[in-house]
Design a protein around this motif. Structure first.
Motif, PDB file in Angstrom:
ATOM      1  N   ASN A  40       0.886  -1.236  -0.167  1.00 52.03           N
ATOM      2  CA  ASN A  40      -0.079   0.061   0.052  1.00 52.03           C
ATOM      3  C   ASN A  40       0.968   1.291  -0.067  1.00 52.03           C
ATOM      4  O   ASN A  40       0.598   2.362   0.676  1.00 52.03           O
ATOM      5  CB  ASN A  40      -0.840   0.009   1.156  1.00 52.03           C
ATOM      6  N   LEU A  41       1.816   1.221  -0.748  1.00 54.69           N
ATOM      7  CA  LEU A  41       2.970   2.244  -0.819  1.00 54.69           C
ATOM      8  C   LEU A  41       3.506   2.799   0.511  1.00 54.69           C
ATOM      9  O   LEU A  41       3.702   3.935   0.696  1.00 54.69           O
ATOM     10  CB  LEU A  41       2.365   3.317  -1.860  1.00 54.69           C
ATOM     11  N   GLY A  42       3.571   1.935   1.424  1.00 56.22           N
ATOM     12  CA  GLY A  42       4.077   2.211   2.879  1.00 56.22           C
ATOM     13  C   GLY A  42       3.000   3.161   3.845  1.00 56.22           C
ATOM     14  O   GLY A  42       2.994   3.333   4.859  1.00 56.22           O
ATOM     15  N   GLU A  43       1.482   3.099   3.295  1.00 52.00           N
ATOM     16  CA  GLU A  43       0.625   3.849   3.848  1.00 52.00           C
ATOM     17  C   GLU A  43      -0.012   2.832   4.876  1.00 52.00           C
ATOM     18  O   GLU A  43      -0.062   1.668   4.764  1.00 52.00           O
ATOM     19  CB  GLU A  43      -0.501   4.323   3.193  1.00 52.00           C
ATOM     20  N   ARG A  44      -0.500   2.980   6.035  1.00 56.80           N
ATOM     21  CA  ARG A  44      -1.359   2.403   7.161  1.00 56.80           C
ATOM     22  C   ARG A  44      -2.411   1.632   6.544  1.00 56.80           C
ATOM     23  O   ARG A  44      -3.157   2.420   5.615  1.00 56.80           O
ATOM     24  CB  ARG A  44      -1.529   2.904   8.203  1.00 56.80           C
ATOM     25  N   TRP A  45      -2.975   0.484   6.676  1.00 55.63           N
ATOM     26  CA  TRP A  45      -4.039   0.075   6.129  1.00 55.63           C
ATOM     27  C   TRP A  45      -5.342   0.255   7.039  1.00 55.63           C
ATOM     28  O   TRP A  45      -4.998   0.445   8.516  1.00 55.63           O
ATOM     29  CB  TRP A  45      -4.024  -1.683   5.853  1.00 55.63           C
ATOM     30  N   GLU A  46      -6.303   0.538   6.482  1.00 51.07           N
ATOM     31  CA  GLU A  46      -7.466   0.634   7.284  1.00 51.07           C
ATOM     32  C   GLU A  46      -8.359  -0.569   7.619  1.00 51.07           C
ATOM     33  O   GLU A  46      -8.617  -1.223   6.528  1.00 51.07           O
ATOM     34  CB  GLU A  46      -8.309   1.975   6.715  1.00 51.07           C
ATOM     35  N   ALA A  47      -8.648  -0.807   8.936  1.00 52.26           N
ATOM     36  CA  ALA A  47      -9.548  -2.010   9.133  1.00 52.26           C
ATOM     37  C   ALA A  47     -10.834  -1.624   8.917  1.00 52.26           C
ATOM     38  O   ALA A  47     -11.293  -0.730   8.784  1.00 52.26           O
ATOM     39  CB  ALA A  47      -9.145  -2.498  10.536  1.00 52.26           C
ATOM     40  N   ASP A  48     -11.683  -2.755   8.472  1.00 51.36           N
ATOM     41  CA  ASP A  48     -12.997  -2.205   8.251  1.00 51.36           C
ATOM     42  C   ASP A  48     -13.794  -2.363   9.705  1.00 51.36           C
ATOM     43  O   ASP A  48     -13.070  -2.585  10.924  1.00 51.36           O
ATOM     44  CB  ASP A  48     -13.799  -3.534   7.441  1.00 51.36           C
ATOM     45  N   ALA A  49     -14.988  -2.247   9.745  1.00 49.49           N
ATOM     46  CA  ALA A  49     -15.697  -1.751  11.095  1.00 49.49           C
ATOM     47  C   ALA A  49     -15.699  -3.068  12.034  1.00 49.49           C
ATOM     48  O   ALA A  49     -15.467  -2.944  13.195  1.00 49.49           O
ATOM     49  CB  ALA A  49     -17.048  -1.245  10.706  1.00 49.49           C
ATOM     50  N   ALA A  50     -15.989  -4.242  11.324  1.00 46.72           N
ATOM     51  CA  ALA A  50     -16.164  -5.372  12.213  1.00 46.72           C
ATOM     52  C   ALA A  50     -14.520  -5.947  12.788  1.00 46.72           C
ATOM     53  O   ALA A  50     -14.630  -6.101  14.038  1.00 46.72           O
ATOM     54  CB  ALA A  50     -16.379  -6.587  11.317  1.00 46.72           C
ATOM     55  N   THR A  51     -13.690  -5.546  12.047  1.00 44.62           N
ATOM     56  CA  THR A  51     -12.504  -5.795  12.670  1.00 44.62           C
ATOM     57  C   THR A  51     -11.909  -4.887  13.542  1.00 44.62           C
ATOM     58  O   THR A  51     -11.428  -5.030  14.665  1.00 44.62           O
ATOM     59  CB  THR A  51     -11.391  -5.918  11.338  1.00 44.62           C
ATOM     60  N   SER A  52     -12.307  -3.542  13.449  1.00 44.31           N
ATOM     61  CA  SER A  52     -12.076  -2.554  14.492  1.00 44.31           C
ATOM     62  C   SER A  52     -12.767  -2.813  15.743  1.00 44.31           C
ATOM     63  O   SER A  52     -12.460  -2.685  16.857  1.00 44.31           O
ATOM     64  CB  SER A  52     -12.534  -1.156  13.800  1.00 44.31           C
ATOM     65  N   HIS A  53     -13.906  -3.388  15.632  1.00 39.17           N
ATOM     66  CA  HIS A  53     -14.785  -3.664  16.713  1.00 39.17           C
ATOM     67  C   HIS A  53     -14.131  -4.835  17.601  1.00 39.17           C
ATOM     68  O   HIS A  53     -14.064  -4.612  18.678  1.00 39.17           O
ATOM     69  CB  HIS A  53     -16.074  -3.945  16.277  1.00 39.17           C
ATOM     70  N   ASN A  54     -13.697  -5.851  16.976  1.00 37.64           N
ATOM     71  CA  ASN A  54     -13.209  -6.902  17.462  1.00 37.64           C
ATOM     72  C   ASN A  54     -11.915  -6.684  18.145  1.00 37.64           C
ATOM     73  O   ASN A  54     -11.460  -7.023  19.317  1.00 37.64           O
ATOM     74  CB  ASN A  54     -13.040  -7.956  16.571  1.00 37.64           C
ATOM     75  N   LEU A  55     -11.169  -5.576  17.532  1.00 31.62           N
ATOM     76  CA  LEU A  55      -9.776  -5.223  18.239  1.00 31.62           C
ATOM     77  C   LEU A  55     -10.166  -4.514  19.411  1.00 31.62           C
ATOM     78  O   LEU A  55      -9.383  -4.742  20.350  1.00 31.62           O
ATOM     79  CB  LEU A  55      -9.145  -4.403  17.118  1.00 31.62           C
ATOM     80  N   HIS A  56     -11.057  -3.533  19.382  1.00 34.33           N
ATOM     81  CA  HIS A  56     -11.282  -2.752  20.701  1.00 34.33           C
ATOM     82  C   HIS A  56     -11.942  -3.647  21.650  1.00 34.33           C
ATOM     83  O   HIS A  56     -11.638  -3.542  22.861  1.00 34.33           O
ATOM     84  CB  HIS A  56     -12.213  -1.563  20.400  1.00 34.33           C
ATOM     85  N   SER A  57     -12.681  -4.557  21.254  1.00 34.82           N
ATOM     86  CA  SER A  57     -13.367  -5.615  22.275  1.00 34.82           C
ATOM     87  C   SER A  57     -12.124  -6.415  23.035  1.00 34.82           C
ATOM     88  O   SER A  57     -11.985  -6.772  24.164  1.00 34.82           O
ATOM     89  CB  SER A  57     -14.042  -6.451  21.596  1.00 34.82           C
ATOM     90  N   MET A  58     -10.977  -6.696  22.263  1.00 36.15           N
ATOM     91  CA  MET A  58      -9.991  -7.676  22.949  1.00 36.15           C
ATOM     92  C   MET A  58      -9.163  -6.621  23.737  1.00 36.15           C
ATOM     93  O   MET A  58      -8.652  -7.011  24.651  1.00 36.15           O
ATOM     94  CB  MET A  58      -9.076  -8.267  21.596  1.00 36.15           C
ATOM     95  N   GLN A  59      -8.853  -5.343  23.326  1.00 31.66           N
ATOM     96  CA  GLN A  59      -8.154  -4.499  24.104  1.00 31.66           C
ATOM     97  C   GLN A  59      -8.981  -4.156  25.372  1.00 31.66           C
ATOM     98  O   GLN A  59      -8.244  -4.019  26.385  1.00 31.66           O
ATOM     99  CB  GLN A  59      -7.956  -3.114  23.427  1.00 31.66           C
TER     100      GLN A  59
END
Length: 92
Positions: A40-59
């Motif tokens: 992605n040319l060194g840019e950070r990837w954006e996670a979709d809403a479901a992945t973001s929700h799961n990561l916040h839940s794990m945190q």
């Protein structure tokens, strides 16, 4: 004349069949590995809403675990581990 030609042919055959070892050919294959994988040319990837929700839940699970008085016990870490593994399975 035929005998001379035959003699020369036999002479040539006799001395051309020597048992000298042939030099061994060694080939060196060199692989280069790029030190850094750039997607992605060194840019950070954006996670979709479901992945973001799961990561916040794990945190959140880890933060709650850290507030518990028995966080250094094997049983508490095992419970956290199993819960996080379940969350990862759910995410994927």
């Amino acid at each position: 004349m035929k005998s001379v030609a035959t003699l020369l042919l036999l002479f040539k055959l006799a001395f051309s069949c020597t048992h000298r070892p042939q030099p061994e050919l060694h080939r060196e294959v060199v692989y280069t590995v790029k030190a850094e994988l750039m997607l992605n040319l060194g840019e950070r990837w954006e996670a979709d809403a479901a992945t973001s929700h799961n990561l916040h839940s794990m945190q959140r699970l880890v933060r709650v675990h850290m507030l518990q008085p028995d966080i250094k016990t094997h049983e508490a870490n095992l419970v956290l581990s199993k819960t996080l593994q379940g969350e990862l399975k759910h995410m994927f």
